[in-house]
Scaffold this active site. Sequence first.
Site, PDB file in Angstrom:
ATOM      1  N   LYS A   1      25.413  69.786  19.450  1.00 45.74           N
ATOM      2  CA  LYS A   1      25.071  71.127  18.936  1.00 45.74           C
ATOM      3  C   LYS A   1      26.109  71.634  17.937  1.00 45.74           C
ATOM      4  O   LYS A   1      26.037  72.754  17.473  1.00 45.74           O
ATOM      5  CB  LYS A   1      24.930  72.121  20.105  1.00 45.74           C
ATOM      6  CG  LYS A   1      23.777  71.807  21.021  1.00 45.74           C
ATOM      7  CD  LYS A   1      23.395  73.021  21.847  1.00 45.74           C
ATOM      8  CE  LYS A   1      23.999  72.998  23.198  1.00 45.74           C
ATOM      9  NZ  LYS A   1      23.545  74.112  24.061  1.00 45.74           N
TER      10      LYS A   1
ATOM     11  N   LYS B   1      28.814  72.807  18.409  1.00 42.40           N
ATOM     12  CA  LYS B   1      29.382  74.080  18.880  1.00 42.40           C
ATOM     13  C   LYS B   1      30.725  73.769  19.532  1.00 42.40           C
ATOM     14  O   LYS B   1      30.822  72.881  20.384  1.00 42.40           O
ATOM     15  CB  LYS B   1      28.483  74.706  19.959  1.00 42.40           C
ATOM     16  CG  LYS B   1      27.280  75.467  19.459  1.00 42.40           C
ATOM     17  CD  LYS B   1      26.601  76.163  20.665  1.00 42.40           C
ATOM     18  CE  LYS B   1      25.481  77.083  20.255  1.00 42.40           C
ATOM     19  NZ  LYS B   1      24.883  77.788  21.426  1.00 42.40           N
TER      20      LYS B   1
END
Length: 129
Positions: free
Chosen positions: A45, A47
């Site tokens: 992701k 992230k």
Amino acid sequence: MKKVITYGTYDLLHYGHVNLLQRAKELGDYLIVALSTDEFNWNMKQKKCYFPYEERKRLLEAIRYVDLVIPENSWEQKISDVKEFKVDTFVIGDDWEGKFDFLKEYCEVAYLPRTPEISTTQIKEDLKK
Ligand code: C2G
């Protein structure tokens, strides 16, 4: 017992997340949160979490609506999770609308409206001001 499952990063936990968890719990009696691991977040992701997995897990376990926290290590684990935990309903915010309809073969699928005015990105930007 009606089991509900949801997935997410839940980093910089905020009331938008709690709103989602509260509504998810209202759809059953037992709520499982599959919490994205640090590796999954970074590799899949892009992230970078502020809080590491163990701390994010502890925060979620302190929320009254949450009954169990398990790791989310891959995009592909949802079907096996639904089967393993005998889940009745998969729930996630409507930013994912339609993305998990393949689970309808195995359980109910519910996309709930996000809390529009808050996001971790927004929090980080506001703190820079
Ligand atoms: N959410 C919300 N309102 C917000 C922010 C988030 O309802 N203002 C919901 C999201 O829709 C999601 C949950 O809170 O259902 C967790 O949000 P994230 O941590 O951003 O989850 P995400 O990174 O989208 O991960 O396999 C699915 C993914 O792991 C979902």
